[in-house]
Design a protein around this motif. Structure first.
Motif, PDB file in Angstrom:
ATOM      1  N   LEU A   1      -1.777  12.168  -0.633  1.00 33.24           N
ATOM      2  CA  LEU A   1      -2.705  11.464   0.245  1.00 33.24           C
ATOM      3  C   LEU A   1      -3.324  12.533   1.134  1.00 33.24           C
ATOM      4  CD1 LEU A   1      -3.931   8.844   1.380  1.00 33.24           C
ATOM      5  CD2 LEU A   1      -2.010   8.730   2.977  1.00 33.24           C
ATOM      6  N   THR A   2      -4.646  12.685   1.035  1.00 37.57           N
ATOM      7  CA  THR A   2      -5.327  13.752   1.765  1.00 37.57           C
ATOM      8  C   THR A   2      -6.560  13.206   2.478  1.00 37.57           C
ATOM      9  OG1 THR A   2      -6.641  14.327  -0.196  1.00 37.57           O
ATOM     10  CG2 THR A   2      -4.583  15.531   0.144  1.00 37.57           C
TER      11      THR A   2
ATOM     12  N   GLY B   1       0.824  -1.200   0.000  1.00 33.08           N
ATOM     13  CA  GLY B   1       0.000   0.000   0.000  1.00 33.08           C
ATOM     14  C   GLY B   1       0.856   1.246   0.000  1.00 33.08           C
ATOM     15  N   VAL B   2       0.392   2.261   0.720  1.00 30.08           N
ATOM     16  CA  VAL B   2       1.062   3.562   0.762  1.00 30.08           C
ATOM     17  C   VAL B   2       1.686   3.774   2.137  1.00 30.08           C
ATOM     18  CG1 VAL B   2       0.715   6.065   0.637  1.00 30.08           C
ATOM     19  CG2 VAL B   2      -0.493   4.553  -0.966  1.00 30.08           C
ATOM     20  N   THR B   3       2.927   4.264   2.147  1.00 28.36           N
ATOM     21  CA  THR B   3       3.640   4.583   3.386  1.00 28.36           C
ATOM     22  C   THR B   3       4.101   6.035   3.327  1.00 28.36           C
ATOM     23  OG1 THR B   3       4.417   2.308   3.640  1.00 28.36           O
ATOM     24  CG2 THR B   3       5.617   4.008   4.837  1.00 28.36           C
ATOM     25  N   CYS B   4       3.858   6.788   4.404  1.00 28.87           N
ATOM     26  CA  CYS B   4       4.235   8.199   4.451  1.00 28.87           C
ATOM     27  C   CYS B   4       5.184   8.448   5.619  1.00 28.87           C
ATOM     28  CB  CYS B   4       3.001   9.088   4.582  1.00 28.87           C
ATOM     29  SG  CYS B   4       1.848   8.956   3.193  1.00 28.87           S
TER      30      CYS B   4
ATOM     31  N   SER C   1       6.009  12.938   1.820  1.00 28.59           N
ATOM     32  CA  SER C   1       7.078  11.947   1.592  1.00 28.59           C
ATOM     33  C   SER C   1       6.493  10.536   1.535  1.00 28.59           C
ATOM     34  CB  SER C   1       8.145  12.044   2.688  1.00 28.59           C
ATOM     35  OG  SER C   1       8.734  13.326   2.704  1.00 28.59           O
ATOM     36  N   CYS C   2       5.458  10.378   0.713  1.00 28.78           N
ATOM     37  CA  CYS C   2       4.756   9.099   0.610  1.00 28.78           C
ATOM     38  C   CYS C   2       5.281   8.261  -0.552  1.00 28.78           C
ATOM     39  CB  CYS C   2       3.257   9.321   0.433  1.00 28.78           C
ATOM     40  SG  CYS C   2       2.484  10.246   1.769  1.00 28.78           S
ATOM     41  N   THR C   3       5.336   6.963  -0.364  1.00 30.77           N
ATOM     42  CA  THR C   3       5.735   6.012  -1.401  1.00 30.77           C
ATOM     43  C   THR C   3       4.722   4.876  -1.444  1.00 30.77           C
ATOM     44  OG1 THR C   3       7.120   4.775   0.156  1.00 30.77           O
ATOM     45  CG2 THR C   3       8.195   6.532  -1.105  1.00 30.77           C
ATOM     46  N   ALA C   4       4.732   4.127  -2.532  1.00 31.27           N
ATOM     47  CA  ALA C   4       3.825   2.987  -2.678  1.00 31.27           C
ATOM     48  C   ALA C   4       4.592   1.794  -3.219  1.00 31.27           C
ATOM     49  CB  ALA C   4       2.672   3.331  -3.611  1.00 31.27           C
ATOM     50  N   ASN C   5       4.205   0.603  -2.775  1.00 32.16           N
ATOM     51  CA  ASN C   5       4.804  -0.633  -3.289  1.00 32.16           C
ATOM     52  C   ASN C   5       3.744  -1.503  -3.967  1.00 32.16           C
ATOM     53  OD1 ASN C   5       3.410  -1.395  -1.031  1.00 32.16           O
ATOM     54  ND2 ASN C   5       5.053  -2.591  -0.106  1.00 32.16           N
ATOM     55  N   VAL C   6       2.758  -0.829  -4.571  1.00 36.65           N
ATOM     56  CA  VAL C   6       1.681  -1.506  -5.289  1.00 36.65           C
ATOM     57  C   VAL C   6       2.122  -1.718  -6.733  1.00 36.65           C
ATOM     58  CG1 VAL C   6      -0.744  -1.368  -5.983  1.00 36.65           C
ATOM     59  CG2 VAL C   6      -0.010  -0.387  -3.796  1.00 36.65           C
ATOM     60  N   THR C   7       1.936  -2.916  -7.245  1.00 36.99           N
ATOM     61  CA  THR C   7       2.321  -3.221  -8.623  1.00 36.99           C
ATOM     62  C   THR C   7       1.629  -2.269  -9.593  1.00 36.99           C
ATOM     63  OG1 THR C   7       2.600  -5.561  -8.082  1.00 36.99           O
ATOM     64  CG2 THR C   7       2.355  -4.996 -10.410  1.00 36.99           C
ATOM     65  N   GLY C   8       2.405  -1.642 -10.447  1.00 39.53           N
ATOM     66  CA  GLY C   8       1.869  -0.715 -11.432  1.00 39.53           C
ATOM     67  C   GLY C   8       1.875   0.728 -10.995  1.00 39.53           C
ATOM     68  N   VAL C   9       2.076   0.983  -9.702  1.00 35.63           N
ATOM     69  CA  VAL C   9       2.113   2.352  -9.194  1.00 35.63           C
ATOM     70  C   VAL C   9       3.565   2.831  -9.160  1.00 35.63           C
ATOM     71  CG1 VAL C   9       1.674   3.857  -7.212  1.00 35.63           C
ATOM     72  CG2 VAL C   9       0.013   2.081  -7.829  1.00 35.63           C
TER      73      VAL C   9
ATOM     74  N   SER D   1      -2.817   3.093   9.827  1.00 32.86           N
ATOM     75  CA  SER D   1      -2.145   3.051  11.133  1.00 32.86           C
ATOM     76  C   SER D   1      -1.160   4.210  11.231  1.00 32.86           C
ATOM     77  CB  SER D   1      -1.389   1.728  11.330  1.00 32.86           C
ATOM     78  OG  SER D   1      -2.260   0.626  11.343  1.00 32.86           O
ATOM     79  N   ALA D   2      -1.096   4.810  12.411  1.00 32.62           N
ATOM     80  CA  ALA D   2      -0.127   5.887  12.646  1.00 32.62           C
ATOM     81  C   ALA D   2      -0.012   6.161  14.132  1.00 32.62           C
ATOM     82  CB  ALA D   2      -0.544   7.162  11.912  1.00 32.62           C
ATOM     83  N   SER D   3       1.159   6.631  14.533  1.00 31.50           N
ATOM     84  CA  SER D   3       1.397   7.069  15.908  1.00 31.50           C
ATOM     85  C   SER D   3       1.887   8.510  15.863  1.00 31.50           C
ATOM     86  CB  SER D   3       2.451   6.191  16.598  1.00 31.50           C
ATOM     87  OG  SER D   3       1.973   4.875  16.764  1.00 31.50           O
ATOM     88  N   TYR D   4       1.192   9.397  16.579  1.00 35.32           N
ATOM     89  CA  TYR D   4       1.555  10.808  16.615  1.00 35.32           C
ATOM     90  C   TYR D   4       2.047  11.183  18.014  1.00 35.32           C
ATOM     91  CZ  TYR D   4      -1.008  11.280  12.212  1.00 35.32           C
ATOM     92  OH  TYR D   4      -1.435  11.154  10.916  1.00 35.32           O
ATOM     93  N   GLY D   5       3.002  12.099  18.053  1.00 35.04           N
ATOM     94  CA  GLY D   5       3.451  12.562  19.357  1.00 35.04           C
ATOM     95  C   GLY D   5       4.853  13.165  19.302  1.00 35.04           C
ATOM     96  N   PRO D   6       5.172  13.971  20.311  1.00 35.48           N
ATOM     97  CA  PRO D   6       4.267  14.359  21.396  1.00 35.48           C
ATOM     98  C   PRO D   6       3.230  15.381  20.952  1.00 35.48           C
ATOM     99  CG  PRO D   6       6.360  15.494  21.612  1.00 35.48           C
ATOM    100  CD  PRO D   6       6.537  14.538  20.468  1.00 35.48           C
ATOM    101  N   VAL D   7       2.031  15.291  21.551  1.00 31.60           N
ATOM    102  CA  VAL D   7       0.980  16.274  21.293  1.00 31.60           C
ATOM    103  C   VAL D   7       1.279  17.505  22.137  1.00 31.60           C
ATOM    104  CG1 VAL D   7      -1.492  16.755  21.423  1.00 31.60           C
ATOM    105  CG2 VAL D   7      -0.708  14.458  20.826  1.00 31.60           C
TER     106      VAL D   7
END
Length: 226
Positions: free
Chosen positions: A120-121, A73-76, A106-114, A206-212
């Protein structure tokens, strides 16, 4: 001599009577801490209207995969979470905020054909965020008046530009953490709502944000959930 003795006894009786009063009558009770504070559990209450912001936690990435257990999928590598506090009652309770921004870069994808990720918004902002001080410090996010929680990926591919739109039918759930002063979301389930037939039918975010941090206060102190 007898009058002096009577005065002494009266003063002693008054002192004993005052000492027998309950603590609530002798001194005002301490004010309960708010659900959200800065500077620790006993710190200052976060004010309604303050802006809370957080980058991705150090060493982590935001992912939007096509399956819950896969890595396709997509990783940022960059993402920013921004919200505005709308209520912060005394603990125990639930504070609320309006999610006004969630950006990705700074997003990348490892989907075949992409070949690359154009963007990503998220759409239909603002979302309603609830932060509870119950066990586990649960965080719940729901769509607002503009519509449900929505994510759109624009991908460059062998077949041209692909636009893939996904929506979350229920609540977006996660948890706060007072050790890292962060927020974590795991495998939030999205279903494709529009776009090319070449787009995957579902996505897991999935994502982890911090510190808030409370960016409305000098120095941007981190936020604690009581």
């Amino acid at each position: 001599m007898r009058a002096r003795t009577h005065l002494t006894l009266a003063a002693a009786a008054a002192t004993l009577a005052l000492g027998a009063l309950p603590a609530s009558a002798a001194a005002p009770p301490l004010t309960a801490a708010a659900v959200l504070t800065t500077g620790g559990a006993a710190g200052s209450a976060v004010a309604v209207g303050d802006v809370l912001a957080a980058p991705l936690a150090a060493g982590t990435k935001a992912t939007f995969y096509s399956t819950a257990t896969g890595t396709t999928g997509v990783t940022c590598a960059v993402s920013q979470y921004t919200s505005r506090v709308t209520a912060n009652p005394a603990a125990p309770g639930v504070a609320t905020a309006a999610l006004t921004g969630q950006t990705f870069g700074s997003c990348t994808a490892n989907v075949t054909g992409v070949t690359s990720v154009k963007s990503l918004t998220v759409g239909n902002l603002p979302y309603t965020v609830s932060i509870s001080d119950a066990a586990g410090l649960p965080v719940t996010m729901n769509g607002g008046t503009a519509g449900p929680i929505q994510a759109t990926a624009v991908l460059n591919s062998w077949f041209g530009t692909l636009t893939c739109t996904y929506q979350l039918s229920g609540s977006f759930t996660g948890a706060a953490d007072n050790t890292t002063h962060g927020l974590a979301f795991r495998n939030e389930y999205f279903v494709k709502s529009g776009g090319s037939g070449l787009c995957p039918g579902e996505g897991y975010f999935s994502a982890s944000y911090g510190p808030v941090a409370d960016t409305s206060q000098a120095g941007g102190p981190v936020v604690h959930v009581n």
